[in-house]
Design a protein around this motif. Structure first.
Motif, PDB file in Angstrom:
ATOM      1  N   THR A 156      58.776  84.471   7.903  1.00 29.63           N
ATOM      2  CA  THR A 156      59.561  84.882   7.027  1.00 29.63           C
ATOM      3  C   THR A 156      60.477  83.730   6.699  1.00 29.63           C
ATOM      4  O   THR A 156      61.075  83.218   7.761  1.00 29.63           O
ATOM      5  CB  THR A 156      60.532  85.883   7.517  1.00 29.63           C
ATOM      6  N   GLU A 188      63.412  81.886   3.182  1.00 33.50           N
ATOM      7  CA  GLU A 188      63.893  82.024   2.010  1.00 33.50           C
ATOM      8  C   GLU A 188      63.402  80.761   1.238  1.00 33.50           C
ATOM      9  O   GLU A 188      63.793  79.644   1.421  1.00 33.50           O
ATOM     10  CB  GLU A 188      65.593  82.053   1.959  1.00 33.50           C
ATOM     11  N   ASN A 248      63.472  78.905  -2.442  1.00 27.55           N
ATOM     12  CA  ASN A 248      64.397  78.923  -3.973  1.00 27.55           C
ATOM     13  C   ASN A 248      63.675  77.808  -4.389  1.00 27.55           C
ATOM     14  O   ASN A 248      63.709  76.952  -4.370  1.00 27.55           O
ATOM     15  CB  ASN A 248      65.676  78.551  -3.467  1.00 27.55           C
ATOM     16  N   THR A 264      56.911  78.122  -4.165  1.00 24.69           N
ATOM     17  CA  THR A 264      56.189  78.995  -3.569  1.00 24.69           C
ATOM     18  C   THR A 264      54.728  78.525  -3.229  1.00 24.69           C
ATOM     19  O   THR A 264      54.679  77.265  -3.035  1.00 24.69           O
ATOM     20  CB  THR A 264      55.889  80.151  -4.835  1.00 24.69           C
ATOM     21  N   GLN A 268      56.792  83.226  -2.312  1.00 22.82           N
ATOM     22  CA  GLN A 268      58.215  83.461  -2.566  1.00 22.82           C
ATOM     23  C   GLN A 268      58.414  84.882  -3.042  1.00 22.82           C
ATOM     24  O   GLN A 268      57.626  85.415  -3.657  1.00 22.82           O
ATOM     25  CB  GLN A 268      58.792  82.397  -3.718  1.00 22.82           C
ATOM     26  N   ASN A 269      59.503  85.731  -2.038  1.00 29.18           N
ATOM     27  CA  ASN A 269      59.733  86.750  -2.422  1.00 29.18           C
ATOM     28  C   ASN A 269      61.249  87.119  -2.278  1.00 29.18           C
ATOM     29  O   ASN A 269      62.091  86.486  -1.429  1.00 29.18           O
ATOM     30  CB  ASN A 269      59.012  87.927  -1.189  1.00 29.18           C
ATOM     31  N   GLU A 270      61.631  88.180  -2.921  1.00 26.47           N
ATOM     32  CA  GLU A 270      63.104  88.519  -2.931  1.00 26.47           C
ATOM     33  C   GLU A 270      63.077  89.977  -2.746  1.00 26.47           C
ATOM     34  O   GLU A 270      62.792  90.665  -3.078  1.00 26.47           O
ATOM     35  CB  GLU A 270      63.774  88.270  -4.199  1.00 26.47           C
ATOM     36  N   PRO A 271      63.671  90.360  -1.643  1.00 21.89           N
ATOM     37  CA  PRO A 271      64.101  89.612  -0.495  1.00 21.89           C
ATOM     38  C   PRO A 271      62.821  89.163   0.537  1.00 21.89           C
ATOM     39  O   PRO A 271      61.724  89.371   0.202  1.00 21.89           O
ATOM     40  CB  PRO A 271      64.921  90.411   0.581  1.00 21.89           C
ATOM     41  N   PRO A 272      63.179  87.840   1.348  1.00 22.88           N
ATOM     42  CA  PRO A 272      61.995  87.357   1.974  1.00 22.88           C
ATOM     43  C   PRO A 272      61.364  88.493   2.855  1.00 22.88           C
ATOM     44  O   PRO A 272      61.762  89.366   3.480  1.00 22.88           O
ATOM     45  CB  PRO A 272      62.531  86.104   2.784  1.00 22.88           C
ATOM     46  N   LYS A 273      59.659  88.239   2.530  1.00 25.31           N
ATOM     47  CA  LYS A 273      58.885  89.270   3.641  1.00 25.31           C
ATOM     48  C   LYS A 273      58.047  88.301   4.795  1.00 25.31           C
ATOM     49  O   LYS A 273      57.893  87.396   4.101  1.00 25.31           O
ATOM     50  CB  LYS A 273      58.180  89.928   2.689  1.00 25.31           C
ATOM     51  N   ASP A 310      65.965  79.445   6.122  1.00 19.18           N
ATOM     52  CA  ASP A 310      66.065  80.641   7.224  1.00 19.18           C
ATOM     53  C   ASP A 310      64.757  80.874   7.614  1.00 19.18           C
ATOM     54  O   ASP A 310      64.228  81.942   7.433  1.00 19.18           O
ATOM     55  CB  ASP A 310      66.811  81.728   6.281  1.00 19.18           C
TER      56      ASP A 310
END
Length: 160
Positions: free
Chosen positions: A7, A9, A11, A14, A88-93, A152
Motif C-alpha cells: 500500500t 501513496e 503522486n 503509476t 496509482q489509486n486515490e486513496p491508496p489500496k 507511505d
C-alpha cells in the motif's frame, strides 16, 4: 500460498514494479522464520524467481532452499507469479506484487532492496533506478513539469 502486498501513496507515477528480468533479476529480500521451531533467521535472505535450487532427497526444485540452523529441517519457497505493477489509486489500496509458495518456512518481513521502475501518469516518462529503502522517493518529471513521489509504503505478507 502467500502474497507480498504493498500500500503506497503514488503522486504523478503509476506501474511501480521491481526491475525483474532474466538478464537483470530482482532479489526479493525477506526475513525468514522456520514453521517447525519458530526460529527466526538472523540475516535477511534474498530470493530470485529466475534461480532454482534442488531439494535434497527429491527431484523437486525451488527458488529458495533453506535449512534451519536450530532444528535442521529443510524448507523451500518458490515465487509463483511475475511481479504485478502497483497502480496509482486515490486513496491508496493494498495490491499484490508477487505470490509465492512456502514449505516449512514463512517470510515475516520484506525489505525493498534493489532497483524499482515507475511510469509518469500524464507524461509516460520512464523512471528507473528508484530506491525505496528509505521508505520514500521524490523526483521531478520534466515532461509534466511537476514533482512526482512515492511515499507511505506499507509492505505486508498475507495468505493468498
Amino acid at each position: 500460498m502467500y502474497a507480498l502486498t504493498l500500500t503506497a501513496e503514488l503522486n504523478g507515477v503509476t506501474n511501480l514494479r521491481p526491475k525483474d528480468t532474466a538478464e537483470n533479476p530482482f532479489w526479493y529480500t525477506f526475513t525468514v522464520q522456520c514453521t517447525s521451531c519458530r526460529e527466526t533467521h538472523g540475516n535477511p535472505v534474498a530470493v530470485s524467481r529466475f534461480e532454482t535450487n534442488e531439494l535434497s532427497g527429491s527431484r523437486g526444485e525451488a527458488n529458495f532452499v533453506w535449512k534451519c540452523k536450530n532444528c535442521k529441517r529443510e524448507s523451500s519457497c518458490s515465487i509463483k507469479t511475475a511481479p504485478k505493477p502497483y497502480e496509482q489509486n486515490e486513496p491508496p489500496k493494498r495490491q499484490t506484487i508477487i505470490e509465492f509458495d512456502c514449505r516449512g518456512l514463512e517470510f515475516t518481513s520484506f525489505s525493498p532492496e534493489g532497483e524499482w521502475l515507475a511510469d509518469g501518469i500524464e507524461s509516460g516518462t520512464k523512471f528507473e533506478g528508484i530506491d525505496l529503502q528509505e521508505g520514500e522517493w521524490y523526483e521531478y518529471d520534466e515532461k509534466a513539469n511537476d514533482e512526482v513521489s512515492i511515499k507511505d509504503l506499507k509492505w505486508e505478507i498475507k495468505r493468498a
